[in-house]
Write a protein that holds these residues in place. Structure first.
Motif, PDB file in Angstrom:
ATOM      1  N   ASP A 124       0.848  -1.192   0.000  1.00  0.00           N
ATOM      2  CA  ASP A 124       0.000   0.000   0.000  1.00  0.00           C
ATOM      3  C   ASP A 124       0.884   1.243   0.000  1.00  0.00           C
ATOM      4  O   ASP A 124       2.075   1.158  -0.309  1.00  0.00           O
ATOM      5  CB  ASP A 124      -0.934  -0.024   1.212  1.00  0.00           C
ATOM      6  CG  ASP A 124      -2.259   0.683   0.950  1.00  0.00           C
ATOM      7  OD1 ASP A 124      -2.274   1.647   0.154  1.00  0.00           O
ATOM      8  OD2 ASP A 124      -3.274   0.274   1.539  1.00  0.00           O
ATOM      9  N   THR A 125       0.311   2.350   0.365  1.00  0.00           N
ATOM     10  CA  THR A 125       1.057   3.605   0.381  1.00  0.00           C
ATOM     11  C   THR A 125       2.204   3.542   1.393  1.00  0.00           C
ATOM     12  O   THR A 125       2.204   2.727   2.312  1.00  0.00           O
ATOM     13  CB  THR A 125       0.125   4.781   0.728  1.00  0.00           C
ATOM     14  OG1 THR A 125      -0.588   4.478   1.931  1.00  0.00           O
ATOM     15  CG2 THR A 125      -0.865   5.030  -0.397  1.00  0.00           C
ATOM     16  N   ASN A 127       5.759   6.062   3.253  1.00  0.00           N
ATOM     17  CA  ASN A 127       6.215   7.414   3.577  1.00  0.00           C
ATOM     18  C   ASN A 127       7.569   7.703   2.941  1.00  0.00           C
ATOM     19  O   ASN A 127       8.118   6.870   2.229  1.00  0.00           O
ATOM     20  CB  ASN A 127       6.259   7.629   5.104  1.00  0.00           C
ATOM     21  CG  ASN A 127       7.247   6.690   5.794  1.00  0.00           C
ATOM     22  OD1 ASN A 127       8.194   6.170   5.186  1.00  0.00           O
ATOM     23  ND2 ASN A 127       7.038   6.463   7.095  1.00  0.00           N
ATOM     24  N   GLU A 136      -1.707   5.303  10.053  1.00  0.00           N
ATOM     25  CA  GLU A 136      -2.001   6.074   8.843  1.00  0.00           C
ATOM     26  C   GLU A 136      -1.485   7.503   8.958  1.00  0.00           C
ATOM     27  O   GLU A 136      -1.164   8.133   7.973  1.00  0.00           O
ATOM     28  CB  GLU A 136      -3.525   6.098   8.591  1.00  0.00           C
ATOM     29  CG  GLU A 136      -4.093   4.781   8.104  1.00  0.00           C
ATOM     30  CD  GLU A 136      -3.669   4.462   6.687  1.00  0.00           C
ATOM     31  OE1 GLU A 136      -3.208   5.365   5.983  1.00  0.00           O
ATOM     32  OE2 GLU A 136      -3.800   3.299   6.286  1.00  0.00           O
ATOM     33  N   GLY A 139       2.452   9.834   7.793  1.00  0.00           N
ATOM     34  CA  GLY A 139       2.928  10.283   6.485  1.00  0.00           C
ATOM     35  C   GLY A 139       2.931   9.224   5.405  1.00  0.00           C
ATOM     36  O   GLY A 139       3.622   9.374   4.398  1.00  0.00           O
ATOM     37  N   ARG A 140       2.181   8.134   5.600  1.00  0.00           N
ATOM     38  CA  ARG A 140       2.152   7.079   4.581  1.00  0.00           C
ATOM     39  C   ARG A 140       1.134   7.441   3.504  1.00  0.00           C
ATOM     40  O   ARG A 140       0.053   6.865   3.420  1.00  0.00           O
ATOM     41  CB  ARG A 140       1.810   5.721   5.210  1.00  0.00           C
ATOM     42  CG  ARG A 140       2.901   5.190   6.099  1.00  0.00           C
ATOM     43  CD  ARG A 140       2.751   3.708   6.406  1.00  0.00           C
ATOM     44  NE  ARG A 140       1.501   3.392   7.088  1.00  0.00           N
ATOM     45  CZ  ARG A 140       0.489   2.734   6.511  1.00  0.00           C
ATOM     46  NH1 ARG A 140       0.558   2.348   5.265  1.00  0.00           N
ATOM     47  NH2 ARG A 140      -0.606   2.473   7.204  1.00  0.00           N
ATOM     48  N   SER A 141       1.481   8.401   2.680  1.00  0.00           N
ATOM     49  CA  SER A 141       0.549   8.866   1.650  1.00  0.00           C
ATOM     50  C   SER A 141       1.105   8.731   0.239  1.00  0.00           C
ATOM     51  O   SER A 141       0.425   9.066  -0.732  1.00  0.00           O
ATOM     52  CB  SER A 141       0.192  10.330   1.902  1.00  0.00           C
ATOM     53  OG  SER A 141       1.368  11.137   1.866  1.00  0.00           O
ATOM     54  N   ILE A 142       2.342   8.236   0.096  1.00  0.00           N
ATOM     55  CA  ILE A 142       2.979   8.151  -1.219  1.00  0.00           C
ATOM     56  C   ILE A 142       2.531   6.876  -1.930  1.00  0.00           C
ATOM     57  O   ILE A 142       2.604   5.775  -1.382  1.00  0.00           O
ATOM     58  CB  ILE A 142       4.517   8.167  -1.085  1.00  0.00           C
ATOM     59  CG1 ILE A 142       4.974   9.433  -0.346  1.00  0.00           C
ATOM     60  CG2 ILE A 142       5.171   8.105  -2.466  1.00  0.00           C
ATOM     61  CD1 ILE A 142       6.460   9.436  -0.018  1.00  0.00           C
ATOM     62  N   MET A 143       2.059   7.023  -3.170  1.00  0.00           N
ATOM     63  CA  MET A 143       1.577   5.882  -3.948  1.00  0.00           C
ATOM     64  C   MET A 143       2.625   5.362  -4.929  1.00  0.00           C
ATOM     65  O   MET A 143       2.564   4.217  -5.374  1.00  0.00           O
ATOM     66  CB  MET A 143       0.295   6.257  -4.700  1.00  0.00           C
ATOM     67  CG  MET A 143      -0.878   6.550  -3.793  1.00  0.00           C
ATOM     68  SD  MET A 143      -2.412   6.896  -4.688  1.00  0.00           S
ATOM     69  CE  MET A 143      -2.037   8.526  -5.346  1.00  0.00           C
ATOM     70  N   SER A 158       2.911   1.424  -5.036  1.00  0.00           N
ATOM     71  CA  SER A 158       1.926   0.811  -4.153  1.00  0.00           C
ATOM     72  C   SER A 158       1.078  -0.152  -4.981  1.00  0.00           C
ATOM     73  O   SER A 158       0.520   0.246  -6.010  1.00  0.00           O
ATOM     74  CB  SER A 158       1.031   1.890  -3.533  1.00  0.00           C
ATOM     75  OG  SER A 158      -0.229   1.368  -3.179  1.00  0.00           O
ATOM     76  N   THR A 175      -1.508   5.424 -11.242  1.00  0.00           N
ATOM     77  CA  THR A 175      -0.223   5.669 -10.574  1.00  0.00           C
ATOM     78  C   THR A 175       0.954   5.096 -11.349  1.00  0.00           C
ATOM     79  O   THR A 175       2.020   5.716 -11.441  1.00  0.00           O
ATOM     80  CB  THR A 175      -0.250   5.080  -9.152  1.00  0.00           C
ATOM     81  OG1 THR A 175      -1.247   5.779  -8.387  1.00  0.00           O
ATOM     82  CG2 THR A 175       1.103   5.235  -8.466  1.00  0.00           C
ATOM     83  N   TYR A 228      -3.192  17.961  -7.630  1.00  0.00           N
ATOM     84  CA  TYR A 228      -1.781  17.586  -7.466  1.00  0.00           C
ATOM     85  C   TYR A 228      -0.943  18.045  -8.660  1.00  0.00           C
ATOM     86  O   TYR A 228       0.258  18.245  -8.540  1.00  0.00           O
ATOM     87  CB  TYR A 228      -1.650  16.070  -7.290  1.00  0.00           C
ATOM     88  CG  TYR A 228      -0.276  15.620  -6.861  1.00  0.00           C
ATOM     89  CD1 TYR A 228       0.260  16.026  -5.638  1.00  0.00           C
ATOM     90  CD2 TYR A 228       0.504  14.799  -7.671  1.00  0.00           C
ATOM     91  CE1 TYR A 228       1.528  15.629  -5.241  1.00  0.00           C
ATOM     92  CE2 TYR A 228       1.776  14.396  -7.286  1.00  0.00           C
ATOM     93  CZ  TYR A 228       2.286  14.811  -6.071  1.00  0.00           C
ATOM     94  OH  TYR A 228       3.541  14.420  -5.683  1.00  0.00           O
TER      95      TYR A 228
END
Length: 273
Positions: A124-125, A127, A136, A139-143, A158, A175, A228
């Protein structure tokens, strides 16, 4: 009277080097004749059904182009190592990663990526420290990410985002394509949103102008392109490329000038497929 045996003996004595050479040639020919022809590399058995099931872009190609697409998928899989981190890698994962790579360059005959050796697939995503486990809110938002520095030549994706990008509910996002477009952008030495290696010099200035005009609209809430894209020029190029390949008809209708420019960049017109 000279017998045949004496005649042959005299020839051999007179031209020893020539005779030896001829004998060697005959031996080589006999050896090669006994060898089997090397096996022709074939497309993996599951490649076609997996592409048919998961890759909408592939299904819109002609039969001739499907064959070429399959070959280029196989070339990518042969050249680039795909590894699962914290997950068991599947053939579907491999096909989606390879399709993400091939779709943007399908209009470029014989073009291959020279700036990637490995793709790491996370569940998954993650950081900025490449961590994909934890809360969550950490900072685990990077795909997806194209590596630099000691990570140069590597890409992290991801799996959740990759799979969503090829699902029926993907919308305008993909992505995998996004990250491989960054690699295309980087091919001229700078990830700056200006694909100079794929765009004629006369179109560079108009492209830059279009980018800034659309970024202004995005920031004002007057564009359907994801916010974005307004981060910087490199992200703009990657985001609109996702849109271009995921929803080409919609993109052409709402952004005809951008669509025409991206058609020049990628050498493709996906709305006609």
């Amino acid at each position: 009277m000279i017998t045949k045996k004496r005649y042959l003996t005299s020839i051999i004595n007179k031209y020893p080097m020539i005779i030896t050479f001829i004998i060697l040639i005959v031996i080589i020919l006999l050896i090669n004749k006994g060898k089997k022809e090397p096996a022709v590399k074939t497309t993996p058995l599951l490649l076609k059904p997996l592409l048919t099931e998961h890759i909408h872009y592939y299904n819109n190609l002609t039969e001739a182009d499907k064959t070429i697409f399959e070959q280029r998928i196989q070339t990518f899989l042969d050249d680039v190592r795909i590894e699962g981190v914290g997950l068991e890698l599947t053939d579907t994962d491999r096909i989606m990663v390879a399709a993400s790579a091939v779709i943007p360059i399908f209009g470029f005959k014989d073009w291959t990526y020279r700036n990637i050796t490995n793709v790491l697939l996370y569940p998954d995503t993650f950081n900025k420290d490449f961590e994909f486990e934890g809360n969550e809110g950490e900072g685990r938002s990077i795909m997806g990410m194209v590596g630099s520095g000691y990570m140069n030549g590597q890409m992290i994706l991801s799996r959740a985002a990759l799979t969503k990008g090829f699902s029926k509910n993907s919308g305008k996002e993909n992505t995998g394509i996004h990250e491989f477009v960054h690699l295309l952008d980087k091919a001229d030495g700078a990830t700056d949103g200006i694909p100079e290696g794929f765009l004629g010099n006369e179109y560079v200035e108009p492209w830059v102008k279009m980018m800034h005009q659309e970024i202004f609209k995005i920031n004002k809430g007057r564009s359907d392109i994801d916010i974005y894209a307004a981060t910087n020029e490199a992200e703009f190029f990657a985001v609109v490329s996702e849109y271009f390949f995921s929803k080409p008809d919609q993109f052409q209708t709402k952004h005809p000038e951008l669509y025409e420019m991206l058609s020049r960049v990628f050498g493709q017109d996906p709305s006609t497929k």
